[in-house]
Write an enzyme that holds these catalytic residues in place. Structure first.
Site, short mmCIF file in Angstrom:
data_model
loop_
_atom_site.label_atom_id
_atom_site.label_comp_id
_atom_site.label_asym_id
_atom_site.label_seq_id
_atom_site.Cartn_x
_atom_site.Cartn_y
_atom_site.Cartn_z
N ASP A 141 0.82 -1.21 0.00
CA ASP A 141 0.00 0.00 0.00
C ASP A 141 0.85 1.27 0.00
O ASP A 141 0.57 2.21 -0.74
CB ASP A 141 -0.93 -0.02 1.21
CG ASP A 141 -1.91 1.15 1.22
OD1 ASP A 141 -3.05 0.98 0.78
OD2 ASP A 141 -1.51 2.25 1.68
N VAL A 169 -5.60 2.33 0.21
CA VAL A 169 -5.66 1.76 -1.14
C VAL A 169 -6.02 0.28 -1.08
O VAL A 169 -6.81 -0.21 -1.89
CB VAL A 169 -4.32 1.96 -1.88
CG1 VAL A 169 -4.42 1.45 -3.31
CG2 VAL A 169 -3.91 3.42 -1.87
N ASP A 170 -5.47 -0.44 -0.12
CA ASP A 170 -5.85 -1.84 0.07
C ASP A 170 -7.35 -1.97 0.34
O ASP A 170 -8.02 -2.85 -0.21
CB ASP A 170 -5.07 -2.45 1.23
CG ASP A 170 -3.70 -2.97 0.81
OD1 ASP A 170 -3.57 -3.42 -0.34
OD2 ASP A 170 -2.77 -2.94 1.64
N VAL A 171 -7.86 -1.12 1.21
CA VAL A 171 -9.29 -1.19 1.54
C VAL A 171 -10.14 -0.89 0.31
O VAL A 171 -11.12 -1.60 0.02
CB VAL A 171 -9.62 -0.21 2.69
CG1 VAL A 171 -11.13 -0.17 2.93
CG2 VAL A 171 -8.90 -0.62 3.97
N GLY A 174 -10.09 -3.78 -2.02
CA GLY A 174 -10.97 -4.83 -1.52
C GLY A 174 -12.43 -4.55 -1.83
O GLY A 174 -13.18 -5.46 -2.21
#
Length: 371
Positions: A141, A169-171, A174
């Site tokens: 991230d 960004v990961d969230v 997802g």
């Protein structure tokens, strides 16, 4: 109560860390049976990402995205365990993975192989930079925030690029993966046809830069760090008060007039420099100097009460404890107690009137369901 929205859906989760596990937890909260595949002895990397730890000694990072799952330990370098994984795929509806491109193919678990075993399979891949020129790049991230432009607009001032305080960004990746999976499931319900779903962290970030990205593409404007100020709206930033900062989000002329009234600066609303938002942006410094001179005379809580009472969007800068207390005071029920869990967790933010999210089991111990 009706069955959960995704009741009966089986998800085989090969993902780890954050983007993939966040997506599969969303599916699990909505009723899917999520089987998390983990490495022998180690499991998901986030099992070791502490402190902090909960009262059972489990890393709270892992707990954040792994409820409503079962944990199965498989060594994917072992032919027997790969065969077992394929057996599970034959009864699954969705596969989610976030390995580097090509890894699942090398293991014999790529899309082309698995969709032959399970026609109608939804196969979701989350990568950092896709399967082309960025296939070998590590998708962390922090790196995505750096190369994707987010850090270039985030920070206290020019020359101090700063990451966002959570792996946003990961969230977001997802969430995009979840949307893609649900869209593919809808298509399969109509046609019986499965498909591959892909998203990358970099493309997710570029899409999520919204107005900043659009400003560049549409007007050639390369945005820069502006601290807590907004490039297109004023006053839309944080201001000092007598004790701690407060955020003002004044988005239109009516709200600006109300702000001026609250601060007893009524003449500003008719000042030719500030009559429209575009003028306020052009004369930002002069306006903000006048506002902060008054805001510094009283504390943030005072201004929050006064401003919100008049309909001016404003709020103090809460820490995590204050944020949960604030949401709780509004009746949002931000936390849930999960059977078998020693600590509360953040509630799923989705509300469904007929098939609400459910909280059936806590994050699993490593290999808990291997038998």
């Amino acid at each position: 109560m009706s069955a959960a929205a995704l009741d009966g859906l089986v998800v085989l989760d090969f993902s780890r860390v954050l983007a993939g596990p966040y997506a599969t937890m969303m599916l699990g909260d909505l009723g899917a049976d999520v089987i998390k595949i983990e490495r022998p002895g180690l499991g998901d990397d986030t099992r070791e990402w502490g402190p902090p730890y909960d009262t059972d000694g489990v890393a709270t990072y892992f707990n954040a995205v792994n409820r409503n799952k079962r944990s199965l330990v498989l060594d994917l370098t072992d032919a027997g365990d790969v065969a077992r994984a394929r057996e599970l795929v034959a009864t699954a509806d969705v596969v989610v993975e976030n390995f580097r491109p090509g890894t699942m193919e090398k293991l014999g678990l790529g899309y082309d192989t698995l969709c032959e075993l399970r026609p109608g399979l939804i196969y979701c891949s989350i990568t950092g930079f896709g399967h082309g020129g960025g296939a070998a790049l590590p998708g962390y991230d922090l790196l995505i925030q750096a190369v994707g432009g987010l850090m270039s607009v985030t920070g206290p001032e020019a020359g101090q690029p700063t990451k966002v305080g959570v792996a946003v960004v990961d969230v977001l990746a997802g969430l995009h993966a979840t949307v893609g999976i649900l869209a593919a499931l809808s298509h399969r319900n109509r046609t019986g046809e499965g498909q591959r779903v892909e998203t990358t962290l970099l493309s997710t970030l570029l899409s999520s830069m919204v107005n900043q990205a659009s400003g560049f593409l549409g007007a050639g404007a390369v945005p820069a760090i502006m601290g807590n100020r907004h490039p297109s709206i004023t006053p839309y930033q944080t201001f000092d008060t007598a004790d701690r900062p407060i955020a003002l989000a004044v988005g239109n002329d009516k709200q600006f007039a109300l702000l001026c009234r609250a601060l007893e600066l009524d003449d500003l609303a008719d000042d030719p420099r500030f009559r429209t938002n575009a003028l306020r942006v052009a004369n930002r410094e002069a306006l903000c100097d006048k506002l902060v001179a008054v805001l510094r005379t009283r504390g943030a809580d005072h201004w929050y009460i006064v401003l919100t009472g008049l309909g001016v969007p404003a709020g103090p800068i809460n820490d995590m404890a204050e944020a949960f207390a604030f949401a709780d005071a509004l009746g949002l029920k931000p936390t849930v107690t999960i059977p078998g869990s020693p600590t509360p967790q953040v509630a799923n933010p989705i509300t469904l009137s007929a098939t609400p999210p459910t909280y059936r089991c806590p994050p699993p111990r490593l290999g808990q369901s291997s038998d």
